[in-house]
Write a protein that holds these residues in place. Structure first.
Motif, PDB file in Angstrom:
ATOM      1  N   THR A  47      -0.856  -5.669  -0.039  1.00 56.22           N
ATOM      2  CA  THR A  47      -0.890  -6.394   1.220  1.00 56.22           C
ATOM      3  C   THR A  47       0.502  -6.457   1.852  1.00 56.22           C
ATOM      4  O   THR A  47       1.504  -6.076   1.245  1.00 56.22           O
ATOM      5  CB  THR A  47      -1.396  -7.820   1.005  1.00 56.22           C
ATOM      6  OG1 THR A  47      -0.399  -8.556   0.291  1.00 56.22           O
ATOM      7  CG2 THR A  47      -2.706  -7.825   0.241  1.00 56.22           C
ATOM      8  N   ASN A  48       0.543  -7.028   3.068  1.00 57.65           N
ATOM      9  CA  ASN A  48       1.833  -7.137   3.740  1.00 57.65           C
ATOM     10  C   ASN A  48       2.744  -8.139   3.039  1.00 57.65           C
ATOM     11  O   ASN A  48       3.944  -8.154   3.297  1.00 57.65           O
ATOM     12  CB  ASN A  48       1.644  -7.498   5.206  1.00 57.65           C
ATOM     13  CG  ASN A  48       0.925  -8.813   5.404  1.00 57.65           C
ATOM     14  OD1 ASN A  48       0.472  -9.432   4.445  1.00 57.65           O
ATOM     15  ND2 ASN A  48       0.799  -9.245   6.630  1.00 57.65           N
ATOM     16  N   GLY A  49       2.165  -8.959   2.163  1.00 55.75           N
ATOM     17  CA  GLY A  49       2.964  -9.867   1.363  1.00 55.75           C
ATOM     18  C   GLY A  49       3.299  -9.302  -0.003  1.00 55.75           C
ATOM     19  O   GLY A  49       3.792 -10.023  -0.867  1.00 55.75           O
ATOM     20  N   ASP A  50       2.993  -8.022  -0.192  1.00 61.99           N
ATOM     21  CA  ASP A  50       3.256  -7.300  -1.438  1.00 61.99           C
ATOM     22  C   ASP A  50       2.396  -7.760  -2.608  1.00 61.99           C
ATOM     23  O   ASP A  50       2.736  -7.498  -3.769  1.00 61.99           O
ATOM     24  CB  ASP A  50       4.736  -7.360  -1.835  1.00 61.99           C
ATOM     25  CG  ASP A  50       5.595  -6.456  -0.959  1.00 61.99           C
ATOM     26  OD1 ASP A  50       6.793  -6.736  -0.815  1.00 61.99           O
ATOM     27  OD2 ASP A  50       5.055  -5.475  -0.409  1.00 61.99           O
ATOM     28  N   SER A  51       1.296  -8.418  -2.316  1.00 64.82           N
ATOM     29  CA  SER A  51       0.323  -8.675  -3.379  1.00 64.82           C
ATOM     30  C   SER A  51      -0.429  -7.380  -3.657  1.00 64.82           C
ATOM     31  O   SER A  51      -0.709  -6.602  -2.739  1.00 64.82           O
ATOM     32  CB  SER A  51      -0.672  -9.745  -2.946  1.00 64.82           C
ATOM     33  OG  SER A  51      -0.027 -10.976  -2.763  1.00 64.82           O
ATOM     34  N   THR A  91      -2.023  -5.229   7.718  1.00 65.80           N
ATOM     35  CA  THR A  91      -2.525  -6.233   6.781  1.00 65.80           C
ATOM     36  C   THR A  91      -2.456  -5.703   5.356  1.00 65.80           C
ATOM     37  O   THR A  91      -2.057  -6.424   4.447  1.00 65.80           O
ATOM     38  CB  THR A  91      -3.958  -6.621   7.137  1.00 65.80           C
ATOM     39  OG1 THR A  91      -3.956  -7.239   8.430  1.00 65.80           O
ATOM     40  CG2 THR A  91      -4.544  -7.566   6.109  1.00 65.80           C
ATOM     41  N   SER A  92      -2.884  -4.469   5.171  1.00 69.45           N
ATOM     42  CA  SER A  92      -2.849  -3.881   3.841  1.00 69.45           C
ATOM     43  C   SER A  92      -2.873  -2.362   3.939  1.00 69.45           C
ATOM     44  O   SER A  92      -3.292  -1.795   4.937  1.00 69.45           O
ATOM     45  CB  SER A  92      -4.033  -4.350   2.990  1.00 69.45           C
ATOM     46  OG  SER A  92      -5.249  -3.881   3.543  1.00 69.45           O
TER      47      SER A  92
END
Length: 122
Positions: free
Chosen positions: A52-56, A32-33
């Motif tokens: 995060t896994n979304g690169d946030s 997740t992060s």
């Protein structure tokens, strides 16, 4: 279980740079992060940066503009590039991974590295 292996800490003069690395010891089903926390003597552990896994990404106000977090998904590794270091950045830095090791796990778990000392001299 998973181990987080940290490296890159040390002693540096104010204004200098360091790069921390943290690698997971095994493959992870879902991350997740990943992030970095720090704890100075007599103070509580605080968030430095997380990705995060979304690169946030999210940074503590005190490091915004000086530190950069990044990750290599293929290697399950997270990095923290620290520039313009200040004496107040002195602390033990801990790597954190939040995720699921196996597909059948329903919830994330937190894993921590052993910590690496960063000392910034004035």
């Amino acid at each position: 279980q998973v181990q987080l292996v940290e490296s890159g800490g040390g002693l540096v003069q104010a204004g200098g740079s360091l790069r921390l690395s943290c690698a997971a010891s095994r493959s992870i089903y879902s991350i997740t992060s990943m992030g970095w926390y720090r704890q100075a003597p007599g103070k509580q552990r605080e968030l430095v940066a997380v990705i995060t896994n979304g690169d946030s990404t999210n940074y503590a106000d005190s490091v915004t503009g000086r530190f950069t977090i990044s990750r290599d998904n293929a290697k399950n590794t997270v990095y923290l590039q620290m520039n313009s270091l200040k004496p107040e950045d002195t602390a033990v830095y801990y790597c954190n991974l939040r995720g699921r090791l196996y597909v059948w796990w329903l919830n994330d778990r937190d894993y921590w590295g052993q910590g690496t000392q960063v000392t910034v001299s004035s």
